[in-house]
Design a protein around this motif. Structure first.
Motif, mmCIF file in Angstrom:
data_model
loop_
_atom_site.group_PDB
_atom_site.id
_atom_site.type_symbol
_atom_site.label_atom_id
_atom_site.label_comp_id
_atom_site.label_asym_id
_atom_site.label_seq_id
_atom_site.Cartn_x
_atom_site.Cartn_y
_atom_site.Cartn_z
ATOM 1 N N ASP A 41 0.801 -1.224 0.000
ATOM 2 C CA ASP A 41 0.000 0.000 0.000
ATOM 3 C C ASP A 41 0.836 1.279 0.000
ATOM 4 O OD1 ASP A 41 -2.337 -1.542 0.096
ATOM 5 O OD2 ASP A 41 -2.219 -1.690 2.285
ATOM 6 N N MET A 42 2.143 1.164 -0.137
ATOM 7 C CA MET A 42 3.034 2.330 -0.046
ATOM 8 C C MET A 42 3.516 2.786 -1.403
ATOM 9 S SD MET A 42 5.444 1.457 3.148
ATOM 10 C CE MET A 42 5.292 2.910 4.139
ATOM 11 N N TYR A 46 24.035 2.951 -3.891
ATOM 12 C CA TYR A 46 23.267 2.319 -4.965
ATOM 13 C C TYR A 46 21.797 2.269 -4.601
ATOM 14 C CZ TYR A 46 23.288 -1.752 -1.854
ATOM 15 O OH TYR A 46 23.127 -2.597 -0.785
ATOM 16 N N LYS A 47 20.984 1.996 -5.591
ATOM 17 C CA LYS A 47 19.575 1.730 -5.336
ATOM 18 C C LYS A 47 19.379 0.231 -5.513
ATOM 19 C CE LYS A 47 17.163 5.984 -6.214
ATOM 20 N NZ LYS A 47 16.288 6.762 -7.067
ATOM 21 N N ILE A 48 18.727 -0.366 -4.525
ATOM 22 C CA ILE A 48 18.337 -1.757 -4.627
ATOM 23 C C ILE A 48 16.856 -1.756 -5.012
ATOM 24 C CG2 ILE A 48 17.966 -1.857 -2.113
ATOM 25 C CD1 ILE A 48 18.616 -4.831 -2.234
ATOM 26 N N TYR A 49 16.557 -2.325 -6.160
ATOM 27 C CA TYR A 49 15.183 -2.389 -6.656
ATOM 28 C C TYR A 49 14.606 -3.763 -6.349
ATOM 29 C CZ TYR A 49 15.988 1.893 -9.315
ATOM 30 O OH TYR A 49 16.267 3.183 -9.682
ATOM 31 N N PHE A 50 13.330 -3.787 -5.937
ATOM 32 C CA PHE A 50 12.702 -5.061 -5.599
ATOM 33 C C PHE A 50 11.202 -5.016 -5.856
ATOM 34 C CE2 PHE A 50 13.386 -2.371 -1.961
ATOM 35 C CZ PHE A 50 12.211 -2.387 -1.235
ATOM 36 N N LYS A 51 10.623 -6.208 -6.010
ATOM 37 C CA LYS A 51 9.195 -6.367 -6.285
ATOM 38 C C LYS A 51 8.622 -7.411 -5.337
ATOM 39 C CE LYS A 51 9.632 -5.591 -11.270
ATOM 40 N NZ LYS A 51 9.343 -6.164 -12.592
ATOM 41 N N ILE A 52 7.309 -7.353 -5.150
ATOM 42 C CA ILE A 52 6.609 -8.378 -4.386
ATOM 43 C C ILE A 52 5.961 -9.328 -5.387
ATOM 44 C CG2 ILE A 52 4.763 -8.852 -2.727
ATOM 45 C CD1 ILE A 52 5.118 -5.937 -1.749
ATOM 46 N N ASN A 53 6.244 -10.613 -5.247
ATOM 47 C CA ASN A 53 5.676 -11.659 -6.117
ATOM 48 C C ASN A 53 5.877 -11.360 -7.598
ATOM 49 O OD1 ASN A 53 4.747 -13.043 -3.824
ATOM 50 N ND2 ASN A 53 2.902 -11.793 -3.773
ATOM 51 N N ASN A 54 6.959 -10.685 -7.920
ATOM 52 C CA ASN A 54 7.320 -10.352 -9.301
ATOM 53 C C ASN A 54 6.237 -9.552 -10.035
ATOM 54 O OD1 ASN A 54 9.693 -10.433 -10.652
ATOM 55 N ND2 ASN A 54 9.260 -12.336 -11.732
ATOM 56 N N LYS A 55 5.443 -8.795 -9.285
ATOM 57 C CA LYS A 55 4.419 -7.920 -9.881
ATOM 58 C C LYS A 55 5.094 -6.717 -10.515
ATOM 59 C CE LYS A 55 0.862 -10.082 -7.963
ATOM 60 N NZ LYS A 55 -0.361 -10.529 -8.243
ATOM 61 N N LYS A 56 4.320 -5.909 -11.206
ATOM 62 C CA LYS A 56 4.872 -4.781 -11.947
ATOM 63 C C LYS A 56 5.449 -3.678 -11.037
ATOM 64 C CE LYS A 56 3.822 -1.772 -15.787
ATOM 65 N NZ LYS A 56 2.872 -1.421 -16.836
ATOM 66 N N LYS A 57 4.775 -3.388 -9.923
ATOM 67 C CA LYS A 57 5.195 -2.306 -9.029
ATOM 68 C C LYS A 57 6.581 -2.611 -8.450
ATOM 69 C CE LYS A 57 3.364 0.536 -5.263
ATOM 70 N NZ LYS A 57 2.256 0.663 -4.304
ATOM 71 N N GLN A 58 7.495 -1.639 -8.596
ATOM 72 C CA GLN A 58 8.874 -1.813 -8.151
ATOM 73 C C GLN A 58 9.208 -0.791 -7.063
ATOM 74 O OE1 GLN A 58 12.368 -3.437 -10.537
ATOM 75 N NE2 GLN A 58 12.261 -1.329 -11.147
ATOM 76 N N TYR A 59 9.848 -1.251 -6.001
ATOM 77 C CA TYR A 59 10.237 -0.424 -4.867
ATOM 78 C C TYR A 59 11.747 -0.257 -4.877
ATOM 79 C CZ TYR A 59 5.625 -2.037 -3.439
ATOM 80 O OH TYR A 59 4.290 -2.326 -3.402
ATOM 81 N N PHE A 60 12.248 0.702 -4.082
ATOM 82 C CA PHE A 60 13.699 0.875 -4.018
ATOM 83 C C PHE A 60 14.121 1.499 -2.692
ATOM 84 C CE2 PHE A 60 11.934 4.643 -6.001
ATOM 85 C CZ PHE A 60 12.534 5.682 -5.310
#
Length: 154
Positions: free
Chosen positions: A42-43, A129-143
């Motif tokens: 939700d963020m 650096y920025k570490i990029y990650f997703k939940i369950n490989n969905k489209k929305k990407q966090y960093f």
């Protein structure tokens, strides 16, 4: 006499081979990002630091986290949900600022990212650096943007 010389030569080669292979061993350093995926969903991606931390440092701001490594160490980033069955997939490590430590500015993966530290940051700014990650490989990407500090080997 010839047999003695052959034994000496073989022993010298074996000692050299053992010394060479045991000196400068690479070390694998695993960096695990732990996130509360239920809250993360939700963020806004830029606020991920509020519900994530690096393994072993709960309650700390992951943006202040610094990995300490040695030149030629292999760094492996992986993700882990705080609880539940979600997958936290690390998708990219991207150079932001500071001293470059890798051959490339962007290193990609699907679930984990792996890279070998090539250059030292000794006496210089750490690698940010920025570490990029997703939940369950969905489209929305966090960093999140932590750091790496690398010292020369030996």
């Amino acid at each position: 006499m010839k047999s003695l010389q052959q034994r000496f030569l073989i022993m010298t080669i074996l000692i050299y081979a053992f010394s060479f292979s045991s000196y400068g061993q690479q070390v694998e350093r695993t960096i695990t990002l732990v996130c509360n995926t239920a809250k993360l969903k939700d963020m806004k991606p830029k606020n991920a630091h509020r519900v994530c931390y690096f393994n072993g440092y709960p309650g700390s701001d992951p943006r202040q986290f610094t990995v300490n490594a040695v030149v030629e160490d292999t760094l492996i980033w992986n993700g882990k949900p705080l609880s539940g069955s979600d997958e936290l997939n690390i998708t990219k490590i991207k150079y932001e600022k500071g001293t470059k430590i890798f051959d490339k500015d962007s290193i990609e993966g699907t679930k984990t990212v792996k890279a070998v530290a090539k250059y030292s940051t000794k006496g210089k700014e750490p690698y940010t650096y920025k570490i990029y990650f997703k939940i369950n490989n969905k489209k929305k990407q966090y960093f999140i943007d932590p750091k790496v500090s690398v010292i020369p080997r030996g």
